[in-house]
Enzyme design. Structure first.
Site: not given
Ligand code: NAD
Length: 433
Positions: A258, A250-251, A153, A329, A149, A209, A261
């Site tokens: 932070g 991005f410059l 954000e 985070r 993905e 990233n 990711c």
């Molecule tokens: P997040 O912590 O916001 O969400 C994860 C969710 O999963 C939480 O609500 C948690 O309660 C739930 N969860 C944990 N264990 C679970 C289980 N066993 N069953 C059901 N739900 C469960 O994380 P995020 O920011 O959404 O990131 C998720 C993934 O996507 C990560 O690998 C991250 O690196 C990747 N990612 C994040 C972004 C971003 O901008 N946040 C962008 C691209 C990719």
């Protein structure tokens, strides 16, 4: 199509809601009961522009539902997205316990063919591990697909609805066809739908990233040099970014990257490289520069006060790791505030949306203010950490009436140094001579 999304966080909630918006039946699953209760009332647990409206609309149209019952969700759906946390372990490697734990549950609950699509950012080889885990329990056919993905954000809904590209890692024709059908509404303008093998797809996310983090650290180093040689990083940025081979995005110099990711993905890629006996030296430097950038900024504040900020009152504008999100985070603000507190300062803070989240990180160590101007009362200095739009054109005269000492440390280069001088402020920014 009937879809489930396991993990309803920043990624899963946007993915599930946007797939519902294009007409699919979507069940979002989370282990967090409080979150699920909130979502059932159409309240978004995160701040993301445009998201809550879409949640409301799709719940109302009965295409979007929320549950903690993963077994039922798996049984009712053919396509299962994983959007689970992959936080860093102590050594920097990605923790796969959530992903593999859910893979086991999928294997145990299967009642027919399923496509398991991994959206979490995971190290190379994870598709194989998920496949292996499901295989131990599954009595039906299934495919595992890597589908990293790329949403940002703060602009997540638009990024998902109008993606630059879709990357799909699988060798299964059946799974490719399902992915094409599902994503066709999002790529009608011709943006690429790139199919590749699983490992290349998994590595694409980390490489993307890490490249972005490298751009940030590189420009921060240029900024640090600008300060020493008396150059202006804003001018250098414009000059460099006009070259189409570099590009203007991005410059921006600042206090470093932070968020959930970049820090974890760069360190996970370094870890993967180590595991394969490769020294990815440029990324070690990227991490070092980023860590140092926050501390250099704090040193700038300390040196202005001749290293004595005991009982000095400092105001902070901006807490989230970037604007338009409440995500705290790995936010630079936390490191900077903790350094100021460690040296004896008292700190008051304001952020347009991240105040609640910030309390989880800063507890009662700071004073939380209702407005940006409230935070300035009696302040010896203002420190700008996040470039929220509303901080860009403040009422400088009003600020002076509230502040005790007229000095601004701008970690995001929001203001014009000449204007600040004219308004009677001492002004320190990043990389501007
Ligand atoms: P997040 O912590 O916001 O969400 C994860 C969710 O999963 C939480 O609500 C948690 O309660 C739930 N969860 C944990 N264990 C679970 C289980 N066993 N069953 C059901 N739900 C469960 O994380 P995020 O920011 O959404 O990131 C998720 C993934 O996507 C990560 O690998 C991250 O690196 C990747 N990612 C994040 C972004 C971003 O901008 N946040 C962008 C691209 C990719």
């Amino acid at each position: 199509m009937k879809i489930s999304v396991i993990g309803t966080g920043y990624v899963g909630l946007v993915v599930g809601t946007c797939f519902a918006e294009t007409g699919n039946d979507v069940i979002c699953v989370d282990i967090d009961e409080k979150k699920v209760r909130m979502l059932r009332k159409a309240k978004s647990p995160i701040y993301e522009p445009g998201l809550e409206e879409l949640i409301k609309k799709n719940i109302h149209e009965k295409r979007l539902s929320f549950t903690t019952d993963i077994q039922q969700a798996i049984k009712k759906t053919e396509v299962i997205f994983l959007a689970l946390p992959t936080p860093p372990l102590e050594d920097g490697a990605a923790d796969l316990q959530h992903v593999l734990g859910v893979a086991k549950q999928i294997g145990q609950s299967m009642n027919g063919y399923k496509v398991v699509v991994n959206k979490s950012t995971v190290p190379v080889g994870t598709v194989d591990k998920v496949h292996e885990t499901i295989s131990k329990y599954a009595k039906h056919e299934f495919d595992v697909v890597s589908n990293p993905e790329f949403l940002k954000e703060g602009a997540a809904v638009m990024d998902f609805l109008k993606p630059d590209r879709i990357v799909i890692g699988t060798r299964s024709r059946r799974a490719i066809k399902i992915m094409e059908d599902l994503y066709s509404p999002f790529i009608r303008t011709g943006n690429p739908f790139i199919v590749m093998d699983e490992r290349s797809s998994e590595l694409t996310k980390y490489a993307a990233n890490s490249m972005l983090a490298t751009k940030i650290s590189f420009m921060n180093e240029v900024a640090n040099l600008c300060e020493r040689v008396g150059a202006d990083v804003e001018m250098v940025r414009k000059g460099v970014g006009s070259d189409p081979r570099v590009g203007p995005q991005f410059l921006f110099a600042g206090v470093g990257y932070g968020g959930s990711c970049f820090p974890k993905d760069v360190s996970a890629l370094v870890k993967t490289s180590e595991q394969y006996k490769y020294d990815f030296s440029i990324l070690n430097a990227v991490m070092h520069v980023n860590k140092n950038q926050r501390l250099l900024f704090t040193k700038k504040i300390l040196s202005y006060f001749k290293n004595d900020i005991k009982k000095k009152h400092i105001a902070i504008w901006g807490l989230s790791f970037k604007p338009n999100t409440d995500d705290m985070r790995e936010a630079p603000s936390v490191t900077i505030i903790k350094e100021l507190l460690k040296h004896g300062a008292s700190v008051s803070v304001y952020d347009p949306v991240a105040m609640k989240e910030a309390k989880r990180y800063l507890r009662n160590s700071v004073r939380y203010c209702k407005t940006d101007y409230d935070a300035l009362k009696g302040a010896e200095a203002l420190v700008v950490v996040t470039e929220w739009h509303e901080f860009r054109r403040p009422d400088f005269d009003k600020m002076k009436k509230l502040m005790h000492n007229y000095v601004v440390f701008d970690g995001r280069n929001l203001y014009d140094a000449a204007v600040m001088r004219e308004k009677g402020f001492e002004y320190f920014s990043i990389g501007r001579g």
